[in-house]
Design a protein around this motif. Structure first.
Motif, PDB file in Angstrom:
ATOM      1  N   GLN A 216      -7.507   4.366  -0.550  1.00 30.62           N
ATOM      2  CA  GLN A 216      -6.809   4.856  -1.973  1.00 30.62           C
ATOM      3  C   GLN A 216      -7.204   4.763  -3.317  1.00 30.62           C
ATOM      4  O   GLN A 216      -7.363   5.128  -4.232  1.00 30.62           O
ATOM      5  CB  GLN A 216      -5.439   4.092  -1.594  1.00 30.62           C
ATOM      6  CG  GLN A 216      -4.500   4.611  -0.688  1.00 30.62           C
ATOM      7  CD  GLN A 216      -2.591   2.874  -0.337  1.00 30.62           C
ATOM      8  OE1 GLN A 216      -3.354   2.338  -0.283  1.00 30.62           O
ATOM      9  NE2 GLN A 216      -1.899   3.953   0.144  1.00 30.62           N
TER      10      GLN A 216
ATOM     11  N   MET B  47      -4.296  -1.807  -1.748  1.00 30.32           N
ATOM     12  CA  MET B  47      -4.542  -0.266  -1.828  1.00 30.32           C
ATOM     13  C   MET B  47      -5.991  -0.327  -0.369  1.00 30.32           C
ATOM     14  O   MET B  47      -6.387  -1.439  -0.401  1.00 30.32           O
ATOM     15  CB  MET B  47      -5.157   0.161  -3.010  1.00 30.32           C
ATOM     16  CG  MET B  47      -3.797   0.117  -3.798  1.00 30.32           C
ATOM     17  SD  MET B  47      -4.258   0.438  -5.875  1.00 30.32           S
ATOM     18  CE  MET B  47      -4.294   2.368  -4.885  1.00 30.32           C
TER      19      MET B  47
ATOM     20  N   GLN C 280       1.124  -1.525  -0.132  1.00 32.54           N
ATOM     21  CA  GLN C 280       0.227  -0.209   0.402  1.00 32.54           C
ATOM     22  C   GLN C 280       0.656   1.225   0.226  1.00 32.54           C
ATOM     23  O   GLN C 280       0.397   1.787  -0.590  1.00 32.54           O
ATOM     24  CB  GLN C 280      -0.744  -0.095   1.526  1.00 32.54           C
ATOM     25  CG  GLN C 280      -0.199   0.326   2.755  1.00 32.54           C
ATOM     26  CD  GLN C 280       0.121  -1.266   3.321  1.00 32.54           C
ATOM     27  OE1 GLN C 280       0.184  -2.270   2.687  1.00 32.54           O
ATOM     28  NE2 GLN C 280       0.085  -1.454   4.903  1.00 32.54           N
TER      29      GLN C 280
ATOM     30  N   GLU D 195      -7.853   7.222  -6.143  1.00 33.33           N
ATOM     31  CA  GLU D 195      -7.173   7.103  -7.726  1.00 33.33           C
ATOM     32  C   GLU D 195      -8.388   6.740  -8.738  1.00 33.33           C
ATOM     33  O   GLU D 195      -8.445   7.145  -9.550  1.00 33.33           O
ATOM     34  CB  GLU D 195      -6.401   5.495  -7.088  1.00 33.33           C
ATOM     35  CG  GLU D 195      -5.554   4.558  -8.967  1.00 33.33           C
ATOM     36  CD  GLU D 195      -4.890   5.876  -9.156  1.00 33.33           C
ATOM     37  OE1 GLU D 195      -4.557   6.063 -10.454  1.00 33.33           O
ATOM     38  OE2 GLU D 195      -4.038   6.660  -8.233  1.00 33.33           O
TER      39      GLU D 195
END
Length: 273
Positions: free
Chosen positions: A136, A132, A93, A140
């Motif tokens: 996150q 992740m 991560q 993204e």
């Protein structure tokens, strides 16, 4: 005499055999075509004077898709536990490589750390996956959506302008005029501002000034954002017909409100006199 009779009987038998064979296989072919979308046999019944020929062949179906058909690009997100590859290259991560490992090991790490596996690159050996968090992944997805939105569509011309935050007033007015010309032609305009050393001008204030100057026909396609340290960008586009009508309505309403306030102020002044 006996030989001639024998030959005659053989010819008659052959003609009869071919006639019955043609009738039988013709009926069979018609029934098969009605029942199945494909046939596991090919049968040729040539001229009655020749022997019938038939044999096996590979089954064929018109619904079968070619193997070379391109795969659709999967949306960015968690793949869950559906991993078709045995060996993966895994990134944690924090963006650090954990090396190659078996998918069972990657799933174990995912479960232990309470993370999700996301496919980053599939067309490499081995495929690259990243561990992740849900936050996150969400961030993204937003970045990718913004990037896709800012990318010019096929047939759309994108112009670019770049200047520093220390730009002079006259130069900025010239840039704005050029932007207005491009907007009028319905081009997208990417504006990049570099933070000048010793300049106290806020880059985002410059973007607001540019938009205010062309606000009658332009709006943000991509809102101002920091591209990298000391550099910010935005993308402007021409408004759609619907947006133009809404903008004009808002301006009329705003002007009416201003006039109403001015009239009330005049009446108030008259009363005090």
């Amino acid at each position: 005499m006996t030989a001639l009779c024998t030959i005659k009987h053989l010819c008659q038998a052959t003609r009869s055999e071919n006639r019955y064979a043609k009738k039988f296989f013709g009926t069979l072919l018609t029934q098969t075509a009605q029942k199945w979308p494909f046939s596991p046999f090919w049968i040729v019944v040539p001229d009655p004077r020749k022997s019938a020929v038939f044999g096996l062949t590979q089954a064929f179906c018109t619904d079968e898709k070619p193997h070379t058909q391109a795969k659709r690009k999967a949306a960015f997100g968690s793949v869950g536990r559906r991993i078709p590859y045995r060996i993966l290259h895994v990134i944690n991560q924090d963006g650090e490589s954990l090396g190659n490992m078996h998918r069972a090991e990657a799933l174990r790490l995912m479960d232990e750390r309470g993370l999700k596996l996301v496919l980053l690159r599939e067309n490499v050996e081995p495929p690259v996956y990243r561990l992740m968090t849900g936050q996150q992944i969400h961030e993204e997805q937003l970045k990718r959506a913004e990037k896709k939105k800012a990318s010019p569509k096929p047939g759309v011309v994108q112009k670019e302008l770049s200047f520093s935050s220390a730009i002079a007033k006259n130069d900025l007015e010239t840039k704005i005029k050029q932007i207005a010309v491009w907007i009028e032609k319905k081009h997208h305009v990417k504006v990049t501002v570099r933070q000048a050393k010793g300049s106290s001008t806020d880059m985002f204030t410059l973007f607001d000034q540019i938009l205010e100057a062309v606000s009658e026909k332009a709006t943000y396609l991509s809102k101002p954002k920091v591209a990298r340290e000391g550099v910010s960008t935005c993308v402007l586009r021409h408004m759609s017909d619907k947006e133009l009508k809404e903008h004009q309505k808002m301006e009329m309403k705003k002007n009416n409100t201003v006039k109403k306030d001015e009239n009330e102020d005049l009446k108030s002044n008259e009363l005090h006199q």
